[in-house]
Design a protein around this motif. Structure first.
Motif, PDB file in Angstrom:
ATOM      1  N   UNK A  78       0.856  -1.188   0.000  1.00 28.16           N
ATOM      2  CA  UNK A  78       0.000   0.000   0.000  1.00 28.16           C
ATOM      3  C   UNK A  78       0.888   1.232   0.000  1.00 28.16           C
ATOM      4  N   UNK A  79       0.944   1.906  -1.149  1.00 25.52           N
ATOM      5  CA  UNK A  79       1.732   3.133  -1.290  1.00 25.52           C
ATOM      6  C   UNK A  79       0.799   4.329  -1.105  1.00 25.52           C
ATOM      7  N   UNK A  80       1.197   5.269  -0.286  1.00 23.12           N
ATOM      8  CA  UNK A  80       0.359   6.443  -0.047  1.00 23.12           C
ATOM      9  C   UNK A  80       1.087   7.722  -0.445  1.00 23.12           C
ATOM     10  N   UNK A  81       0.283   8.755  -0.738  1.00 24.64           N
ATOM     11  CA  UNK A  81       0.792  10.115  -0.887  1.00 24.64           C
ATOM     12  C   UNK A  81       0.621  10.822   0.451  1.00 24.64           C
ATOM     13  N   UNK A  82       1.683  11.363   0.985  1.00 25.29           N
ATOM     14  CA  UNK A  82       1.573  12.130   2.228  1.00 25.29           C
ATOM     15  C   UNK A  82       0.720  13.381   1.993  1.00 25.29           C
ATOM     16  N   UNK A  83       0.131  13.953   3.035  1.00 24.71           N
ATOM     17  CA  UNK A  83      -0.657  15.187   2.868  1.00 24.71           C
ATOM     18  C   UNK A  83       0.142  16.266   2.136  1.00 24.71           C
ATOM     19  N   UNK A  84      -0.523  16.939   1.204  1.00 26.58           N
ATOM     20  CA  UNK A  84       0.136  17.986   0.427  1.00 26.58           C
ATOM     21  C   UNK A  84       0.925  17.475  -0.750  1.00 26.58           C
ATOM     22  N   UNK A  85       1.145  16.166  -0.815  1.00 24.63           N
ATOM     23  CA  UNK A  85       1.916  15.544  -1.885  1.00 24.63           C
ATOM     24  C   UNK A  85       0.972  14.770  -2.809  1.00 24.63           C
ATOM     25  N   UNK A  86       1.425  14.525  -4.032  1.00 24.50           N
ATOM     26  CA  UNK A  86       0.666  13.676  -4.955  1.00 24.50           C
ATOM     27  C   UNK A  86      -0.775  14.097  -5.072  1.00 24.50           C
ATOM     28  N   UNK A  87      -1.682  13.138  -4.870  1.00 25.23           N
ATOM     29  CA  UNK A  87      -3.108  13.407  -5.005  1.00 25.23           C
ATOM     30  C   UNK A  87      -3.832  13.421  -3.660  1.00 25.23           C
ATOM     31  N   UNK A  88      -3.064  13.495  -2.573  1.00 29.08           N
ATOM     32  CA  UNK A  88      -3.679  13.629  -1.259  1.00 29.08           C
ATOM     33  C   UNK A  88      -4.096  15.075  -1.017  1.00 29.08           C
ATOM     34  N   UNK A  89      -5.059  15.258  -0.123  1.00 27.07           N
ATOM     35  CA  UNK A  89      -5.548  16.602   0.190  1.00 27.07           C
ATOM     36  C   UNK A  89      -4.452  17.445   0.829  1.00 27.07           C
ATOM     37  N   UNK A  90      -4.518  18.743   0.562  1.00 23.27           N
ATOM     38  CA  UNK A  90      -3.626  19.692   1.220  1.00 23.27           C
ATOM     39  C   UNK A  90      -4.176  20.006   2.605  1.00 23.27           C
ATOM     40  N   UNK A  91      -3.301  20.348   3.520  1.00 25.41           N
ATOM     41  CA  UNK A  91      -3.773  20.797   4.826  1.00 25.41           C
ATOM     42  C   UNK A  91      -4.523  22.119   4.663  1.00 25.41           C
ATOM     43  N   UNK A  92      -5.442  22.427   5.572  1.00 24.61           N
ATOM     44  CA  UNK A  92      -6.232  23.660   5.438  1.00 24.61           C
ATOM     45  C   UNK A  92      -5.360  24.909   5.473  1.00 24.61           C
ATOM     46  N   UNK A  93      -5.840  26.015   4.912  1.00 23.48           N
ATOM     47  CA  UNK A  93      -5.103  27.277   4.978  1.00 23.48           C
ATOM     48  C   UNK A  93      -4.787  27.641   6.422  1.00 23.48           C
ATOM     49  N   UNK A  94      -3.606  28.203   6.625  1.00 26.74           N
ATOM     50  CA  UNK A  94      -3.195  28.599   7.966  1.00 26.74           C
ATOM     51  C   UNK A  94      -2.452  27.530   8.725  1.00 26.74           C
TER      52      UNK A  94
END
Length: 336
Positions: free
Chosen positions: A61-77
């Motif tokens: 199971x290969x994942x994209x870390x948050x903000x990378x690849x097609x994973x969601x970005x962290x919220x603004x701020x």
């Protein structure tokens, strides 16, 4: 038994409070897989050349870390840091109900694996670390403070840039230009020819110009907060990991497994028949991309020894069990 196929995978979306974590589950989806975590500014495509060399009885199971690849970005701020990244491992485990986890990490993914294994050793059954163990310490206190201050300022600038990008499309480039830019940004650890394995998950096609693309990863990850591990902390984490199976593969031309790793590596290997360290001649930091076959020579027997086949996951006749869904088995390895 054969080897895994890039076409035999299932796209996954693991829910998170800020959105989702994207991933691809290759191979066996009946048994607990190995969790593979990529490096800084990369994505799960970093394992594209290694996956087809691994035994097909196992799942990866290969994942994209948050903000990378097609994973969601962290919220603004919000600000990215290695602390948030470490928490991704138990989040994935909770999603699938795993009591244990097997880890395969490159660069940042290897650092995350080392920290998690030290924090929760009772939940880890093996670790494979590619050209890393822990982050290199900054021995100059003044330089360290200066770098953190610069990153803080650039992070705020990047947030303003994100606001602007929400109104206008970011600058776009040809794929050839992006390949060269990625190679230069990696100090040629990723060659332009290999850059395609990373680009397909981190660029978006321009709506204004045909045949042009722009980076879709979160620019704030360039200024994430890392942990410059003090010797005492690294040693204690290694002691907590104990005699767990631990494989480290280093590229001979890479500086990332240096003198700062000698003490924790000595502790990991002390009276531990399950600790292995190998160096790939001529290997750079992305050793698993440009020297995948050489890495697989060490990784495959390590997996076979510490995660042997389960009789329910493969047949004695050598024929794989039929997948639960033919639709899952259709190619999910699409390029731009």
């Amino acid at each position: 038994m054969g080897t895994l196929s890039l076409n035999d995978c299932k796209e996954v979306r693991i829910p998170a409070p800020w959105g989702h974590i994207s991933g691809r589950w290759y191979g066996n989806r009946r048994d607990r897989p190995i969790l593979a975590i990529h490096g800084w500014l990369d994505n799960l495509g970093t394992f594209d050349r290694l996956i087809p060399l691994l035994p097909d009885y196992i799942g990866i199971l290969c994942i994209d870390l948050p903000g990378h690849g097609r994973s969601s970005h962290l919220p603004p701020g919000m600000h990215y840091s290695i602390y948030e990244f470490v928490y991704i491992i138990p989040r994935v485990m909770h999603e699938y109900g795993w009591k244990k986890v097997s880890l395969l990490g490159h660069s940042l993914g290897g650092i995350i694996s080392f920290f998690y294994a030290g924090l929760a050793p009772h939940t880890v059954d093996m670790v494979i670390s590619l050209d890393i163990l822990l982050s290199n310490p900054l021995r100059d206190a003044e330089l360290s403070i200066k770098k953190v201050a610069q990153a803080m300022e650039k992070h705020l600038i990047e947030e303003d840039r994100r606001d602007e990008a929400s109104l206008h499309e970011p600058p776009s480039y040809t794929l050839s230009e992006l390949c060269k830019a990625l190679a230069e940004g990696s100090m040629n650890s990723v060659t332009p020819e290999l850059a395609k394995h990373l680009l397909y998950r981190q660029v978006t096609k321009s709506e204004l110009y045909p045949d042009r693309f722009y980076f879709s990863r979160d620019g704030r990850i360039k200024f994430y907060h890392t942990i410059h591990t003090e010797r005492g902390l690294a040693a204690e984490l290694a002691r907590r990991i104990g005699r767990k199976p631990y494989l480290i593969i280093k590229g001979s031309k890479s500086p990332y497994v240096g003198v700062e790793c000698e003490e924790p590596m000595s502790i990991l290997g002390q009276n531990n028949p399950h600790f292995e360290f190998y160096e790939v001649p001529g290997g750079t930091h992305h050793v698993h991309l440009h020297a995948a076959e050489e890495c697989a020579r060490y990784i495959v027997p390590f997996i076979q020894h510490h995660r042997p086949p389960v009789l329910t996951s493969w047949s004695l006749t050598g024929k794989d069990l039929e997948p639960s869904s033919k639709e899952e088995n259709r190619s999910c390895y699409s390029k731009l």
